[in-house]
Design a protein around this motif. Structure first.
Motif, short mmCIF file in Angstrom:
data_model
loop_
_atom_site.label_atom_id
_atom_site.label_comp_id
_atom_site.label_asym_id
_atom_site.label_seq_id
_atom_site.Cartn_x
_atom_site.Cartn_y
_atom_site.Cartn_z
N CYS A 177 0.83 -1.22 0.00
CA CYS A 177 0.00 0.00 0.00
C CYS A 177 0.86 1.26 0.00
O CYS A 177 0.56 2.22 -0.71
N ARG A 178 1.95 1.26 0.78
CA ARG A 178 2.84 2.43 0.80
C ARG A 178 3.47 2.66 -0.58
O ARG A 178 3.56 3.80 -1.04
N ALA A 179 3.91 1.59 -1.22
CA ALA A 179 4.51 1.73 -2.56
C ALA A 179 3.49 2.27 -3.56
O ALA A 179 3.81 3.15 -4.37
N VAL A 180 2.28 1.75 -3.51
CA VAL A 180 1.24 2.20 -4.44
C VAL A 180 0.91 3.67 -4.19
O VAL A 180 0.79 4.46 -5.13
N ARG A 181 0.78 4.06 -2.92
CA ARG A 181 0.48 5.46 -2.61
C ARG A 181 1.60 6.40 -3.07
O ARG A 181 1.33 7.49 -3.55
N SER A 182 2.85 5.94 -2.92
CA SER A 182 3.98 6.77 -3.37
C SER A 182 3.95 6.96 -4.88
O SER A 182 4.13 8.08 -5.37
N PHE A 183 3.73 5.89 -5.62
CA PHE A 183 3.67 6.01 -7.08
C PHE A 183 2.47 6.86 -7.49
O PHE A 183 2.58 7.69 -8.40
N ALA A 184 1.34 6.66 -6.82
CA ALA A 184 0.14 7.44 -7.14
C ALA A 184 0.39 8.93 -6.91
O ALA A 184 -0.07 9.77 -7.68
N ALA A 185 1.15 9.27 -5.87
CA ALA A 185 1.46 10.67 -5.61
C ALA A 185 2.32 11.25 -6.73
O ALA A 185 2.13 12.40 -7.15
N LEU A 186 3.26 10.47 -7.23
CA LEU A 186 4.09 10.91 -8.35
C LEU A 186 3.24 11.12 -9.60
O LEU A 186 3.36 12.12 -10.31
N VAL A 187 2.35 10.18 -9.87
CA VAL A 187 1.47 10.30 -11.04
C VAL A 187 0.57 11.51 -10.90
O VAL A 187 0.34 12.25 -11.87
N ARG A 188 0.07 11.76 -9.68
CA ARG A 188 -0.77 12.94 -9.43
C ARG A 188 0.00 14.22 -9.76
O ARG A 188 -0.54 15.15 -10.34
N LEU A 189 1.28 14.26 -9.41
CA LEU A 189 2.12 15.42 -9.72
C LEU A 189 2.24 15.59 -11.24
O LEU A 189 2.12 16.70 -11.76
N LEU A 190 2.43 14.48 -11.95
CA LEU A 190 2.58 14.54 -13.40
C LEU A 190 1.28 14.88 -14.12
O LEU A 190 1.29 15.33 -15.25
N ALA A 191 0.15 14.62 -13.46
CA ALA A 191 -1.15 14.90 -14.07
C ALA A 191 -1.69 16.27 -13.66
O ALA A 191 -2.69 16.72 -14.20
N GLY A 192 -1.02 16.91 -12.73
CA GLY A 192 -1.54 18.16 -12.17
C GLY A 192 -1.44 19.35 -13.11
O GLY A 192 -0.85 19.27 -14.20
N PRO A 193 -2.02 20.46 -12.67
CA PRO A 193 -1.96 21.68 -13.48
C PRO A 193 -0.51 22.14 -13.68
O PRO A 193 0.28 22.10 -12.76
N GLY A 194 -0.20 22.51 -14.87
CA GLY A 194 1.14 23.00 -15.18
C GLY A 194 2.15 21.90 -15.49
O GLY A 194 3.27 22.19 -15.86
N ALA A 195 1.75 20.65 -15.33
CA ALA A 195 2.69 19.56 -15.57
C ALA A 195 3.12 19.49 -17.02
O ALA A 195 4.26 19.14 -17.33
N ALA A 196 2.22 19.86 -17.92
CA ALA A 196 2.54 19.78 -19.35
C ALA A 196 3.69 20.71 -19.71
O ALA A 196 4.49 20.40 -20.60
N THR A 197 3.80 21.82 -19.05
CA THR A 197 4.89 22.75 -19.34
C THR A 197 6.10 22.53 -18.43
O THR A 197 7.19 22.97 -18.76
N ALA A 198 5.92 21.85 -17.31
CA ALA A 198 7.02 21.66 -16.37
C ALA A 198 7.93 20.49 -16.75
O ALA A 198 9.09 20.46 -16.37
N PHE A 199 7.39 19.54 -17.51
CA PHE A 199 8.16 18.35 -17.88
C PHE A 199 8.33 18.30 -19.39
O PHE A 199 7.43 18.69 -20.13
#
Length: 124
Positions: free
Chosen positions: A7-29
């Protein structure tokens, strides 16, 4: 808890994905990071499926607690509630992947759209 590490590993990866899907991610990466991200998400979904199967098999193989053990409050790592928590966490992770795929389909072009659509379908 029985599935805490997963569960901790899944939550960590999900948090990273949330960052990549968030507002401004298209221009930040960089744009090319989308392909690597989708590959990582594909591997993540495969790992989640394998983990769910392994945990369900492990749960089925575990003996039930005796009534005396239950009455004494002995923790049951193989309880259906623990497996339910794992399933919920895996579903949250898949939901984050789907959100990222939806963003990529809206904002990116070319082969990324096809990959994101195919991956999104795996999320249910």
């Amino acid at each position: 808890d029985a599935y805490g590490g997963i569960c901790r590993a899944v939550r960590s990866f999900a948090a990273l994905v949330r960052l990549l899907a968030g507002p401004g991610a298209a221009t930040a990466f960089p744009r090319r990071s989308a392909v690597a991200t989708l590959r990582a998400c594909d591997l993540f979904l495969s790992a989640c499926g394998a983990a769910a199967r392994r945990c369900a098999d492990w749960r089925i193989a575990r003996p039930l607690l005796t009534p005396e053990e239950r009455d004494a409050g002995v923790p049951d790592p193989a309880s259906a509630a623990a497996l339910g928590e794992l399933a919920g966490t895996l579903a949250e992770g898949a939901g984050e992947v789907r959100t990222l795929c939806d963003r990529l389909r809206r904002e990116e072009g070319g082969g990324i759209v096809r990959r994101a659509l195919a991956l999104s379908m795996r999320c249910g």
